[in-house]
Scaffold this motif. Sequence first.
Motif, PDB file in Angstrom:
ATOM      1  N   CYS A  64       0.832  -1.109   0.033  1.00 22.47           N
ATOM      2  CA  CYS A  64      -0.011  -0.157  -0.179  1.00 22.47           C
ATOM      3  C   CYS A  64       0.438   1.200  -0.053  1.00 22.47           C
ATOM      4  N   GLY A  65       2.212   1.497   0.064  1.00 18.16           N
ATOM      5  CA  GLY A  65       2.762   2.238   0.203  1.00 18.16           C
ATOM      6  C   GLY A  65       3.489   2.495   1.289  1.00 18.16           C
ATOM      7  N   ASP A 125      11.191  -4.383   8.607  1.00 14.61           N
ATOM      8  CA  ASP A 125      10.624  -5.617   6.987  1.00 14.61           C
ATOM      9  C   ASP A 125      11.858  -6.138   6.493  1.00 14.61           C
ATOM     10  N   VAL A 176       5.817   8.096  -8.693  1.00 14.43           N
ATOM     11  CA  VAL A 176       6.747   7.749  -7.878  1.00 14.43           C
ATOM     12  C   VAL A 176       7.687   6.621  -7.981  1.00 14.43           C
TER      13      VAL A 176
HETATM   14  N1  LIG Z   1       1.242   7.530  -4.427  1.00 13.27           N
HETATM   15  C1  LIG Z   1       2.292   6.673  -4.605  1.00 13.27           C
HETATM   16  N2  LIG Z   1       1.289   6.682  -6.249  1.00 13.27           N
HETATM   17  C2  LIG Z   1       2.626   5.711  -6.990  1.00 13.27           C
HETATM   18  N3  LIG Z   1       2.990   4.562  -6.767  1.00 13.27           N
HETATM   19  C3  LIG Z   1       2.861   4.113  -5.927  1.00 13.27           C
HETATM   20  C4  LIG Z   1       2.116   5.597  -4.296  1.00 13.27           C
HETATM   21  N4  LIG Z   1       2.601   5.084  -3.829  1.00 13.27           N
HETATM   22  C5  LIG Z   1       2.952   3.773  -3.497  1.00 13.27           C
HETATM   23  N5  LIG Z   1       2.816   3.766  -4.630  1.00 13.27           N
HETATM   24  C6  LIG Z   1       3.492   2.401  -5.185  1.00 13.27           C
HETATM   25  O1  LIG Z   1       2.529   0.824  -5.313  1.00 13.27           O
HETATM   26  C7  LIG Z   1       4.201   0.012  -4.821  1.00 13.27           C
HETATM   27  C8  LIG Z   1       3.897  -0.326  -3.720  1.00 13.27           C
HETATM   28  O2  LIG Z   1       4.855   0.771  -2.984  1.00 13.27           O
HETATM   29  P1  LIG Z   1       5.742   0.134  -1.861  1.00 13.27           P
HETATM   30  O3  LIG Z   1       7.008  -0.607  -1.885  1.00 13.27           O
HETATM   31  O4  LIG Z   1       6.185   1.328  -0.973  1.00 13.27           O
HETATM   32  O5  LIG Z   1       4.225  -0.525  -0.116  1.00 13.27           O
HETATM   33  P2  LIG Z   1       4.934  -1.316   0.700  1.00 13.27           P
HETATM   34  O6  LIG Z   1       3.166  -1.803   1.287  1.00 13.27           O
HETATM   35  O7  LIG Z   1       6.074  -1.086   1.198  1.00 13.27           O
HETATM   36  O8  LIG Z   1       4.784  -2.776   0.248  1.00 13.27           O
HETATM   37  P3  LIG Z   1       5.327  -3.727   1.316  1.00 13.27           P
HETATM   38  O9  LIG Z   1       4.185  -4.464   2.303  1.00 13.27           O
HETATM   39  O10 LIG Z   1       5.322  -5.441  -0.275  1.00 13.27           O
HETATM   40  O11 LIG Z   1       6.238  -3.387   2.313  1.00 13.27           O
HETATM   41  C9  LIG Z   1       5.478   0.488  -5.525  1.00 13.27           C
HETATM   42  O12 LIG Z   1       5.640   0.204  -6.992  1.00 13.27           O
HETATM   43  C10 LIG Z   1       5.159   1.772  -5.411  1.00 13.27           C
HETATM   44  O13 LIG Z   1       6.079   2.328  -6.237  1.00 13.27           O
END
Ligand SMILES: Nc1ncnc2c1ncn2[C@@H]1O[C@H](COP(=O)(O)OP(=O)(O)OP(=O)(O)O)[C@@H](O)[C@H]1O
Length: 393
Positions: free
Chosen positions: A144-145, A171, A338
């Motif tokens: 989710c980012g 993580d 992003v």
């Molecule tokens: N606001 C946004 N706009 C576009 N793409 C985004 C945005 N936020 C995150 N992403 C994209 O979504 C994907 C997942 O983001 P991220 O790795 O930060 O998630 P995470 O929650 O850390 O994932 P995990 O749970 O696997 O650790 C990445 O490819 C990132 O570039």
Amino acid sequence: MSGEAVFFDPHPPVGAALRDGTGGSGPVFSDVLDLREHVGAMTDADTLVLGPDVDEREAFGVAHLLREHRPHAEVILVRHEITTPLLQEALRTRMSAVVDHRDTLRLRAEVRRSLSRVAPEQPPRGTPGRRGRVLTVFSAKGGCGKTVLAVNLAAALADRGHRRVCLVDLDLAFGDVAVTMQLYPAHTIADAVPLGDGIDSTAVAAMLTQHSAGLSAIVAPTEPSAAESISPQLVSHLIEVLRDEFDHVVVDTAPRFDDHALAALDVSDLITLVVTPDVPALKTLKVTVETLLELGYPPGRLRLLLNRSDSRVGISHAEVERTAGLPLAGQVPSSRDVPSSVNRGVPIVQDDPRHPVSQAVTRFARDQVTGSTQEGRESREGRERRGRRRFRR
Ligand SMILES: Nc1ncnc2c1ncn2[C@@H]1O[C@H](COP(=O)(O)OP(=O)(O)OP(=O)(O)O)[C@@H](O)[C@H]1O
Ligand SMILES: [Mg+2]
């Protein structure tokens, strides 16, 4: 008072080249006896750079001597070959960095970082005795980012070097902070394991990887299996040491309620819950908030951050707030810039501060993190732990 860099290599041209490569002007020694004599005149703010041709035992011996006189002086070791046993010994003896002899850019960056640190005998910036604030970015749902937002929040808080911020990648098995920030770390959090309770500010300094002015990281182990050797106690102890050294500690987490995340949540001043506007994410968020409240985390410590807030998927912001039972504390739009910033390894808030994503993250950092008041933190023992297992894998 700022310190000076002192260089040592048995081959004078090598020592001189090290000094020139760092753009420095400090003394260069080629005779270990001269260096040992000079150590007595060094200060806690100084940095000793040991060249690639210095015998390994001699290097550790000189570093030990310097530590005895000046416990806060830093030592940077330059090597022809960097092995795991060498890194472990370097961490144990609290070298602040081990640098490959070909990596002049990194050496330059390490020397600059070392010389720009606040000398320990000087009062820390701001109020003496003040402790840094810990902000954990969490979501039990993957993708989710969290990582993108943690990296950009850390960069926004560092504010081009106006504050000292450390980002910790919890993580532990699949962390990608290092990749997202394009770091080439000499150490990972796994190097803290042999130190146990012995982790202190000097050991932490050796574990950090510098990203940019004011912004450092402690990255996840390179081997996923190493996560098992890292105890939750080590995580909370590490964060407690970091908060004495940094204005802000930002923690990125794995997408689940594991013991490492809970250890971080326990010592956090703010818990940022990241959610995207889709039904599975909302469902997970609802259970997450319920679980956190059952575990006794004060609601006032939770901050809801909606990522990809502009996605037109038929879920209103009011619905997100209603489901969570919390007001939205920030909204970050979706943008193709992003993932492209991630691919380039530069946080978008640094690359393009005017970008709507950067402005949203910076606003959240300003309104929710640097502006808000610190709450008292409860002890881990004092908390009801029921419900904790709901999310365990
Ligand atoms: N606001 C946004 N706009 C576009 N793409 C985004 C945005 N936020 C995150 N992403 C994209 O979504 C994907 C997942 O983001 P991220 O790795 O930060 O998630 P995470 O929650 O850390 O994932 P995990 O749970 O696997 O650790 C990445 O490819 C990132 O570039
Ligand atoms: Mg992540």
